[in-house]
Structures are given as C-alpha cells and as structure tokens.
Write a protein that holds these residues in place. Structure first.
Motif, short mmCIF file in Angstrom:
data_model
loop_
_atom_site.label_atom_id
_atom_site.label_comp_id
_atom_site.label_asym_id
_atom_site.label_seq_id
_atom_site.Cartn_x
_atom_site.Cartn_y
_atom_site.Cartn_z
N ALA A 1 -5.81 5.87 -3.97
CA ALA A 1 -6.18 5.89 -2.55
C ALA A 1 -6.51 7.31 -2.12
O ALA A 1 -7.38 7.97 -2.68
CB ALA A 1 -5.05 5.30 -1.71
N SER B 1 2.31 4.55 -1.30
CA SER B 1 1.96 5.67 -2.17
C SER B 1 3.17 6.14 -2.97
O SER B 1 4.29 6.17 -2.46
CB SER B 1 1.41 6.83 -1.35
OG SER B 1 0.22 6.48 -0.68
N GLY C 1 0.84 -1.19 0.00
CA GLY C 1 0.00 0.00 0.00
C GLY C 1 0.87 1.24 0.00
O GLY C 1 0.60 2.22 0.69
N ASP D 1 -4.96 6.02 5.18
CA ASP D 1 -5.47 5.85 3.82
C ASP D 1 -6.95 5.45 3.88
O ASP D 1 -7.34 4.56 4.65
CB ASP D 1 -4.68 4.77 3.09
CG ASP D 1 -3.29 5.24 2.71
OD1 ASP D 1 -2.95 6.39 3.05
OD2 ASP D 1 -2.55 4.47 2.09
N TYR E 1 -1.09 4.07 -5.27
CA TYR E 1 -0.17 3.04 -4.81
C TYR E 1 0.63 2.50 -5.99
O TYR E 1 0.12 2.36 -7.10
CB TYR E 1 -0.92 1.88 -4.17
CG TYR E 1 -1.60 2.18 -2.86
CD1 TYR E 1 -1.30 3.33 -2.13
CD2 TYR E 1 -2.55 1.31 -2.34
CE1 TYR E 1 -1.92 3.59 -0.92
CE2 TYR E 1 -3.18 1.56 -1.13
CZ TYR E 1 -2.86 2.71 -0.43
OH TYR E 1 -3.48 2.95 0.77
#
Length: 261
Positions: free
Chosen positions: A123, A105, A103, A194, A221
């Motif tokens: 996200a 970013s 996950g 998130d 992501y």
C-alpha cells in the motif's frame, strides 16, 4: 463348524467397518480445525472499501474475499465481526477476536501486540485535499493547516510523527467517511489515507477530493493473530495465502475490486 465360520466372518466384517469408519473420521478432522468445531472470529472494518465494506446485509471487499478463500483452502470456519479499526487489536487482546484483516499495515509497534502473516498487499500513504485545491501539493504546504486522520491507523501515526516538522494541526475521527467529510466540507485542509483506499473511494463516489504529490511512504498489509498465541493458525493463514497466489485466486480477488493490476 458352520456356526464358527459364520461368527468369524461377522467379526471380521465388523472390524473392517470400524476401520473404514475411523479412516473417514480422521480425514474429516484433517480438513477441519482439529475436529473441535471451533469458529474463528475475524475482525474487519467495513468503512474501508475496497478492502472491506457492506452492501445490505453482506460484507464484501478484498479482505473479506481473501480471508474466506484462505479459510476454505485450509479447512477452517470463520465468523466476521465488524468494528471500528481502532478497536480491533484491543478486541484481540481481550480474547474477543482470533484474526484481524482490516487493511492493517505491518508496523514494529503493532508487532509488539500481534503476529503478522506474510504481506498480502503493498500500500502506502497519500496526501489528499479538496478537489480544485492548488495551494497544497506536498507536506511542505501544510504549515498552519489542519490534517484529518482516522484513529489507530498508520496515517494517524505518520501525521503525529511529522506534525512538528511541517507545522500542522491534527483532527482525529473514528472512520473513513467522517475523515472524507472533514476535508470535503472545509473543516480540515487535508487528510492522509492509504493510496488504494482513497483512490477507490474517489473513483466510486462523488467525494470531490484529489490525491496530490507522491506516496508519503511504502508499507504492506498483513493478517494478524494475537502475538505468541496462534502459531498453528498463522501457519494455516500463510499456507492458504501462498496457495491462493499459486492458483491465481489471489489475483482474481484483487482484479474484482481494483481491475487488472
């Protein structure tokens, strides 16, 4: 004469068999990692459902299913390595990991250390407070309050960048569970997480938390490899991701954990 013919026949047969064996070997190499049998180590953070979590001895989640499907599509082997999120990029720099899917970013700061795949999920951060809290509905309400964040995340970066502007204090923790507890037990007034992660956690567990206000930002992501070191592997990841999206497998994985999108 018959002996010469027999010898010629046997020699031709041996050449034919050798050629067939060589062809089969090349085909096997094409579907593996250049025939060297390398197993790529993949860093994940299992405190991050629905993207990564652990049930018994099994790792599950969107990221887990996705990287396994990409590896299968592209013909390489992986080994999942669970660790704290903040330690994943340092572990890549130390040569302990080849891939990161957690996950993560895509940010300019991280791009200085890793190369990212094409984005695989949109996200964005959300502000979260205790269930029933009507005093905090936006960042403007955080003056004099305490905000919990998870170390090494974009939520932590966002909180730090806006700390002076909105006048709150920050408490940093190592994992999502601890962050949720900080707000749940009243030690912190709010947290930043998130959106898909906190929404899933609230829906699946009795956290007594609520999301307030609009998304604080928008981010994507990506799957990471060490910067400048794994161009060929990154291409395989992108090719695999594109293949999964085209086949419908990507949507199938997301729908398993998030429902129909």
């Amino acid at each position: 004469m018959k002996k010469i013919c027999l010898f010629s026949f046997l020699f031709a047969l041996m050449v034919l068999l050798a050629a067939c064996g060589s062809s089969g070997s090349d085909e096997g190499n094409a579907s593996g990692e250049e025939g060297d049998g390398k197993v790529y180590k993949v860093g994940i953070d299992t405190t991050y459902p629905p993207f990564e979590f652990q049930e018994g001895d099994e790792y599950k989640g969107i990221d887990v299913d996705l990287i396994r499907a990409i590896a299968e599509d592209q013909g390489f082997e992986i080994q999942l390595e669970a660790m704290d999120f903040s330690g994943i990029i340092p572990a890549m720099q130390a040569g302990e990991l080849d891939i990161a899917i957690a996950g993560m970013s895509i940010t300019d700061e991280r791009k200085e250390k890793v190369d990212f795949s094409d984005p695989y999920f949109e996200a964005g951060l959300s502000l979260v407070v205790a269930d029933g809290n009507s005093e905090i509905t936006s960042l403007e309400d955080l003056k004099g309050k305490t905000v919990a964040v998870k170390k090494g995340t974009t939520g932590a970066t966002f909180a730090q960048e806006n700390k002076d502007k909105y006048g709150y204090e920050i408490v940093q923790v190592n994992d999502s569970t601890s962050m949720f507890q900080e707000v749940g037990n009243g030690t912190a007034d709010a947290l930043i997480e998130d959106y898909p992660v906190i929404s899933y956690a609230i829906a699946e567990s009795d956290l007594k938390l609520q999301v307030v206000g609009d998304r604080l930002n928008g981010d994507n992501y990506g799957i990471a490899v060490l910067k400048g070191e794994n161009d060929e592997l990154l291409k395989k990841i992108n090719d695999g991701l594109a293949s999964l999206k085209e086949s419908g497998k990507y949507d199938e994985i997301l729908n398993t954990y998030l429902g129909e999108q």
